[in-house]
Design a protein around this motif. Structure first.
Motif, PDB file in Angstrom:
ATOM      1  N   ALA A 105       2.828  -1.116   9.477  1.00  0.00           N
ATOM      2  CA  ALA A 105       1.563  -0.464   9.805  1.00  0.00           C
ATOM      3  C   ALA A 105       1.764   1.038   9.983  1.00  0.00           C
ATOM      4  CB  ALA A 105       0.977  -1.074  11.077  1.00  0.00           C
ATOM      5  N   ALA A 106       2.869   1.419  10.622  1.00  0.00           N
ATOM      6  CA  ALA A 106       3.160   2.844  10.808  1.00  0.00           C
ATOM      7  C   ALA A 106       3.431   3.524   9.466  1.00  0.00           C
ATOM      8  CB  ALA A 106       4.353   3.004  11.744  1.00  0.00           C
ATOM      9  N   ARG A 107       4.074   2.808   8.555  1.00  0.00           N
ATOM     10  CA  ARG A 107       4.412   3.389   7.248  1.00  0.00           C
ATOM     11  C   ARG A 107       3.173   3.847   6.501  1.00  0.00           C
ATOM     12  NH1 ARG A 107       4.277   2.074   2.107  1.00  0.00           N
ATOM     13  NH2 ARG A 107       3.500  -0.043   2.505  1.00  0.00           N
ATOM     14  N   ILE A 108       2.089   3.106   6.594  1.00  0.00           N
ATOM     15  CA  ILE A 108       0.893   3.447   5.825  1.00  0.00           C
ATOM     16  C   ILE A 108      -0.050   4.368   6.595  1.00  0.00           C
ATOM     17  CG2 ILE A 108       1.043   1.305   4.506  1.00  0.00           C
ATOM     18  CD1 ILE A 108      -1.296   0.222   6.135  1.00  0.00           C
ATOM     19  N   THR A 109       0.322   4.756   7.834  1.00  0.00           N
ATOM     20  CA  THR A 109      -0.506   5.665   8.623  1.00  0.00           C
ATOM     21  C   THR A 109      -0.268   7.103   8.161  1.00  0.00           C
ATOM     22  OG1 THR A 109      -0.392   4.186  10.536  1.00  0.00           O
ATOM     23  CG2 THR A 109      -1.086   6.445  10.946  1.00  0.00           C
ATOM     24  N   ALA A 110      -1.341   7.779   7.802  1.00  0.00           N
ATOM     25  CA  ALA A 110      -1.245   9.119   7.227  1.00  0.00           C
ATOM     26  C   ALA A 110      -0.976  10.176   8.296  1.00  0.00           C
ATOM     27  CB  ALA A 110      -2.546   9.452   6.493  1.00  0.00           C
ATOM     28  N   PRO A 111      -0.426  11.333   7.903  1.00  0.00           N
ATOM     29  CA  PRO A 111      -0.299  12.447   8.847  1.00  0.00           C
ATOM     30  C   PRO A 111      -1.658  12.794   9.454  1.00  0.00           C
ATOM     31  CG  PRO A 111       0.943  12.893   6.858  1.00  0.00           C
ATOM     32  CD  PRO A 111       0.155  11.649   6.592  1.00  0.00           C
ATOM     33  N   GLY A 112      -1.695  12.909  10.762  1.00  0.00           N
ATOM     34  CA  GLY A 112      -2.955  13.126  11.449  1.00  0.00           C
ATOM     35  C   GLY A 112      -3.736  11.851  11.663  1.00  0.00           C
ATOM     36  N   GLY A 113      -3.237  10.728  11.109  1.00  0.00           N
ATOM     37  CA  GLY A 113      -3.916   9.440  11.239  1.00  0.00           C
ATOM     38  C   GLY A 113      -3.500   8.706  12.495  1.00  0.00           C
TER      39      GLY A 113
ATOM     40  N   LEU B  15       0.846  -1.192   0.000  1.00  0.00           N
ATOM     41  CA  LEU B  15       0.000   0.000   0.000  1.00  0.00           C
ATOM     42  C   LEU B  15       0.883   1.244   0.000  1.00  0.00           C
ATOM     43  CD1 LEU B  15      -2.641  -1.124   2.659  1.00  0.00           C
ATOM     44  CD2 LEU B  15      -2.899  -1.096   0.171  1.00  0.00           C
ATOM     45  N   PRO B  16       0.384   2.359  -0.524  1.00  0.00           N
ATOM     46  CA  PRO B  16       1.202   3.588  -0.575  1.00  0.00           C
ATOM     47  C   PRO B  16       1.541   4.098   0.820  1.00  0.00           C
ATOM     48  CG  PRO B  16      -0.699   3.742  -2.048  1.00  0.00           C
ATOM     49  CD  PRO B  16      -0.918   2.519  -1.203  1.00  0.00           C
ATOM     50  N   ASP B  17       2.639   4.809   0.910  1.00  0.00           N
ATOM     51  CA  ASP B  17       3.025   5.453   2.163  1.00  0.00           C
ATOM     52  C   ASP B  17       1.915   6.395   2.631  1.00  0.00           C
ATOM     53  OD1 ASP B  17       5.433   4.181   1.893  1.00  0.00           O
ATOM     54  OD2 ASP B  17       6.587   5.971   1.378  1.00  0.00           O
ATOM     55  N   GLU B  18       1.683   6.402   3.943  1.00  0.00           N
ATOM     56  CA  GLU B  18       0.798   7.371   4.585  1.00  0.00           C
ATOM     57  C   GLU B  18      -0.551   7.471   3.872  1.00  0.00           C
ATOM     58  OE1 GLU B  18       3.021  10.997   4.831  1.00  0.00           O
ATOM     59  OE2 GLU B  18       4.609  10.111   6.056  1.00  0.00           O
ATOM     60  N   SER B  19      -1.149   6.315   3.598  1.00  0.00           N
ATOM     61  CA  SER B  19      -2.370   6.283   2.789  1.00  0.00           C
ATOM     62  C   SER B  19      -3.642   5.978   3.570  1.00  0.00           C
ATOM     63  CB  SER B  19      -2.213   5.236   1.673  1.00  0.00           C
ATOM     64  OG  SER B  19      -1.925   3.955   2.216  1.00  0.00           O
ATOM     65  N   ALA B  20      -3.544   5.711   4.878  1.00  0.00           N
ATOM     66  CA  ALA B  20      -4.728   5.369   5.655  1.00  0.00           C
ATOM     67  C   ALA B  20      -4.756   6.207   6.926  1.00  0.00           C
ATOM     68  CB  ALA B  20      -4.746   3.882   6.005  1.00  0.00           C
ATOM     69  N   ASP B  21      -5.925   6.760   7.244  1.00  0.00           N
ATOM     70  CA  ASP B  21      -5.976   7.570   8.455  1.00  0.00           C
ATOM     71  C   ASP B  21      -6.432   6.776   9.671  1.00  0.00           C
ATOM     72  OD1 ASP B  21      -8.508   7.395   7.413  1.00  0.00           O
ATOM     73  OD2 ASP B  21      -8.942   9.531   7.472  1.00  0.00           O
ATOM     74  N   LEU B  22      -6.751   5.501   9.493  1.00  0.00           N
ATOM     75  CA  LEU B  22      -6.918   4.598  10.627  1.00  0.00           C
ATOM     76  C   LEU B  22      -6.401   3.227  10.212  1.00  0.00           C
ATOM     77  CD1 LEU B  22      -7.852   3.963  13.494  1.00  0.00           C
ATOM     78  CD2 LEU B  22     -10.113   3.391  12.559  1.00  0.00           C
ATOM     79  N   VAL B  23      -5.381   2.741  10.913  1.00  0.00           N
ATOM     80  CA  VAL B  23      -4.802   1.413  10.670  1.00  0.00           C
ATOM     81  C   VAL B  23      -4.998   0.598  11.937  1.00  0.00           C
ATOM     82  CG1 VAL B  23      -2.739   0.107  10.041  1.00  0.00           C
ATOM     83  CG2 VAL B  23      -3.099   2.415   9.110  1.00  0.00           C
ATOM     84  N   VAL B  24      -5.500  -0.625  11.772  1.00  0.00           N
ATOM     85  CA  VAL B  24      -5.806  -1.484  12.911  1.00  0.00           C
ATOM     86  C   VAL B  24      -5.009  -2.785  12.798  1.00  0.00           C
ATOM     87  CG1 VAL B  24      -7.622  -2.721  14.166  1.00  0.00           C
ATOM     88  CG2 VAL B  24      -8.126  -0.517  13.088  1.00  0.00           C
ATOM     89  N   VAL B  25      -4.382  -3.184  13.903  1.00  0.00           N
ATOM     90  CA  VAL B  25      -3.704  -4.483  14.000  1.00  0.00           C
ATOM     91  C   VAL B  25      -4.295  -5.168  15.228  1.00  0.00           C
ATOM     92  CG1 VAL B  25      -1.492  -5.689  14.155  1.00  0.00           C
ATOM     93  CG2 VAL B  25      -1.619  -3.460  13.001  1.00  0.00           C
TER      94      VAL B  25
END
Length: 323
Positions: A241-249, A214-224
């Motif tokens: 998981a942190a990599r795909i977490t968006a700024p403010g996410g 998935l693209p970098d910083e592409s999700a504003d809520l990531v769940v594990v």
């Protein structure tokens, strides 16, 4: 604080032995239990344990007990860790002994994955039942909703989605939702659950938590959710998981506090018996996330499991003012 000359000699002496160098190369791939190292190196436990003791005393590896098992991983910080990393960068990975070790490690990993796959396939239909044996699920889900926030979320990503419960729980707050899992049996159940919940903008995809693509910083809520304790390298999963977490996410991790219920490892393929706040906090910080919070949900029974909910956020990028 830099290493003294004597300390540098100790570090180099510890790393400068064939078996110990092989151990460092293996631990650069993932954290490993002592018995797994014995299998890969084809050496006795007392001999491997002695090598590990010397490496730990030199500050090159970190030892941490986990129930009846003991794991080791490379030290990432400090001058000893930097020196070990530099040594490994200069070692030819095409060396015959190191290549043989890597092949044996792959075999150990494949065996571990096969055991887990058989377990998930065997228990897929009653996964929620197994997961709720020790914790009041309604209380956990209420805490998850609170920790996630009201949204709405532009994009929700659930890594290791399993039967899809996090998607049906949090999906109504998301414009788009994506669940990834390696088990096709789990994905089939998740698809049925998502369809029954009427979530139209929810995608289920076969995917690896270590390499989501998935693209970098592409999700504003990531769940594990209840995933890390199955993994050989949970730190790498948190980093992805942190990599795909968006700024403010926000990244939300749900798992267990450290415990001693060894039968979960033997009967339910748990590799790690829980995680400490310090461990999770370090991994989140390494992934560039901050403002970590942790909530503790004690078990309903004396011998139950304590559930932990960790959340962290990626700071928003400062807005540039016009010149």
């Amino acid at each position: 604080m830099k290493l003294s000359a004597a300390q540098a000699v100790d570090v180099l002496r510890a790393a400068g032995e064939p078996t110990r160098l092989r151990i460092l190369a293996l631990l650069a791939r993932e954290e490993l239990a002592v018995l797994e190292l014995c299998r890969v190196l084809d050496q006795s436990q007392p001999r491997v344990s002695r090598h590990l003791k010397l490496l730990a005393e030199a500050g090159l590896v970190e030892r941490f007990p986990d129930g009846a098992w003991v794991f080791y991983r490379l030290v990432q910080e400090g001058y000893a860790g930097e020196l070990a990393a530099e040594i490994l960068r200069r070692v030819d990975l095409a060396d015959a002994a190191l290549m043989r070790d890597a092949e044996r490690l792959i075999a150990v990993q494949a065996e571990r994955a096969a055991d887990a796959g058989e377990y998930f396939a065997r228990n897929a239909a009653r996964w929620d039942e197994i997961r709720s044996l020790y914790v009041a699920e309604a209380d956990v889900e209420s805490a998850i909703l609170k920790a996630a926030g009201q949204g709405p979320f532009r994009r929700l990503v659930d890594l290791g989605t399993g039967a899809g419960r996090m998607l049906t729980l949090l999906g109504p707050r998301a414009d788009q939702a994506l669940g990834l899992d390696l088990s096709q049996q789990m994905l089939n159940i998740a698809r049925a659950q998502v369809a029954q919940a009427g979530l139209e903008r929810c995608e289920l995809r076969h995917g690896d938590i270590f390499g989501t693509r998935l693209p970098d910083e592409s999700a504003d809520l990531v769940v594990v959710h209840q995933v890390l304790h199955y993994l050989g390298d949970p730190a790498a999963a948190v980093k992805e998981a942190a990599r795909i977490t968006a700024p403010g996410g926000r990244l939300l991790i749900v798992d267990f506090a450290p415990h001693n219920l060894e039968f979960l490892r033997e009967q339910h393929q748990h590799r790690r018996l829980g995680f400490s706040d310090a461990e999770i906090k370090r991994w989140l910080a390494d992934g560039g996330l901050n403002r970590m919070a942790a909530e503790t949900l004690p078990p309903a029974r004396t011998q139950g499991l304590t559930v932990k909910i960790w959340t962290a956020e990626r700071a928003r990028q400062p807005q540039r003012t016009a010149a």
